[in-house]
Design a protein around this motif. Structure first.
Motif, PDB file in Angstrom:
ATOM      1  N   UNK A  68       1.177  -0.817  -0.131  1.00  0.00           N
ATOM      2  CA  UNK A  68      -0.169  -0.020   0.212  1.00  0.00           C
ATOM      3  C   UNK A  68       0.492   0.961   0.006  1.00  0.00           C
ATOM      4  N   UNK A  69       1.631   1.292   0.719  1.00  0.00           N
ATOM      5  CA  UNK A  69       2.955   2.194   1.226  1.00  0.00           C
ATOM      6  C   UNK A  69       3.509   2.901  -0.524  1.00  0.00           C
ATOM      7  N   UNK A  70       4.373   1.615  -1.292  1.00  0.00           N
ATOM      8  CA  UNK A  70       3.959   1.535  -2.645  1.00  0.00           C
ATOM      9  C   UNK A  70       3.864   2.155  -3.158  1.00  0.00           C
ATOM     10  N   UNK A  71       2.590   1.805  -3.059  1.00  0.00           N
ATOM     11  CA  UNK A  71       1.364   2.507  -4.081  1.00  0.00           C
ATOM     12  C   UNK A  71       1.144   3.818  -4.175  1.00  0.00           C
ATOM     13  N   UNK A  72       1.042   4.591  -2.431  1.00  0.00           N
ATOM     14  CA  UNK A  72       1.502   5.475  -2.416  1.00  0.00           C
ATOM     15  C   UNK A  72       2.019   6.346  -3.396  1.00  0.00           C
ATOM     16  N   UNK A  73       3.596   6.075  -2.775  1.00  0.00           N
ATOM     17  CA  UNK A  73       4.714   6.676  -2.891  1.00  0.00           C
ATOM     18  C   UNK A  73       4.099   6.976  -5.129  1.00  0.00           C
ATOM     19  N   UNK A  74       4.542   6.174  -5.178  1.00  0.00           N
ATOM     20  CA  UNK A  74       3.541   5.423  -7.082  1.00  0.00           C
ATOM     21  C   UNK A  74       3.035   6.416  -7.742  1.00  0.00           C
ATOM     22  N   UNK A  75       1.693   7.166  -6.585  1.00  0.00           N
ATOM     23  CA  UNK A  75       0.990   7.757  -7.214  1.00  0.00           C
ATOM     24  C   UNK A  75       1.890   9.404  -6.889  1.00  0.00           C
ATOM     25  N   UNK A  76       2.547   9.586  -6.020  1.00  0.00           N
ATOM     26  CA  UNK A  76       3.467  11.014  -5.633  1.00  0.00           C
ATOM     27  C   UNK A  76       4.818  10.575  -6.461  1.00  0.00           C
ATOM     28  N   UNK A  77       4.652  10.067  -7.392  1.00  0.00           N
ATOM     29  CA  UNK A  77       5.912   9.798  -8.443  1.00  0.00           C
ATOM     30  C   UNK A  77       7.221   9.906  -8.011  1.00  0.00           C
ATOM     31  N   UNK A  78       7.182   8.271  -6.825  1.00  0.00           N
ATOM     32  CA  UNK A  78       8.191   8.164  -6.510  1.00  0.00           C
ATOM     33  C   UNK A  78       8.400   6.411  -6.757  1.00  0.00           C
TER      34      UNK A  78
ATOM     35  N   UNK B 116       3.268   8.149   3.272  1.00  0.00           N
ATOM     36  CA  UNK B 116       3.758   8.366   1.741  1.00  0.00           C
ATOM     37  C   UNK B 116       3.997   9.685   1.912  1.00  0.00           C
ATOM     38  N   UNK B 117       3.280  10.705   2.722  1.00  0.00           N
ATOM     39  CA  UNK B 117       3.707  12.335   1.873  1.00  0.00           C
ATOM     40  C   UNK B 117       5.187  12.620   2.395  1.00  0.00           C
TER      41      UNK B 117
END
Length: 81
Positions: free
Chosen positions: A8-18, A71-72
């Protein structure tokens, strides 16, 4: 549970461009996953908490129930490296 939290964290980081890759994921001796994002920035995922070393070299904790918030916070540390 911790593995799902890290996904879930990786998905949210991806949404932020990471973007992260599978090769960035490791397991601790106890089997908890951790994500290596940069030298000095590793995020551990437990059943209830993400944790990493943030500003002023202090441990930061954020609930796994809010991966977008974590993630933020992680992104802020990443951008300062």
């Amino acid at each position: 549970m911790a593995g799902r939290a890290l996904a879930d964290l990786r998905r949210e980081l991806h949404a932020l461009g990471m973007t992260t890759e599978e090769r960035d994921v490791f397991l601790t001796r106890s089997g908890d996953p951790m994500l290596s994002l940069a030298p000095g920035l590793i995020v551990w995922a437990g059943s209830e908490w993400f944790r990493w070393i943030g500003e002023r070299n202090r441990w930061r904790y954020h609930t796994t129930g809010d991966p977008a918030g974590a993630a933020r916070l992680v992104r802020r540390v990443y951008e300062r490296l």
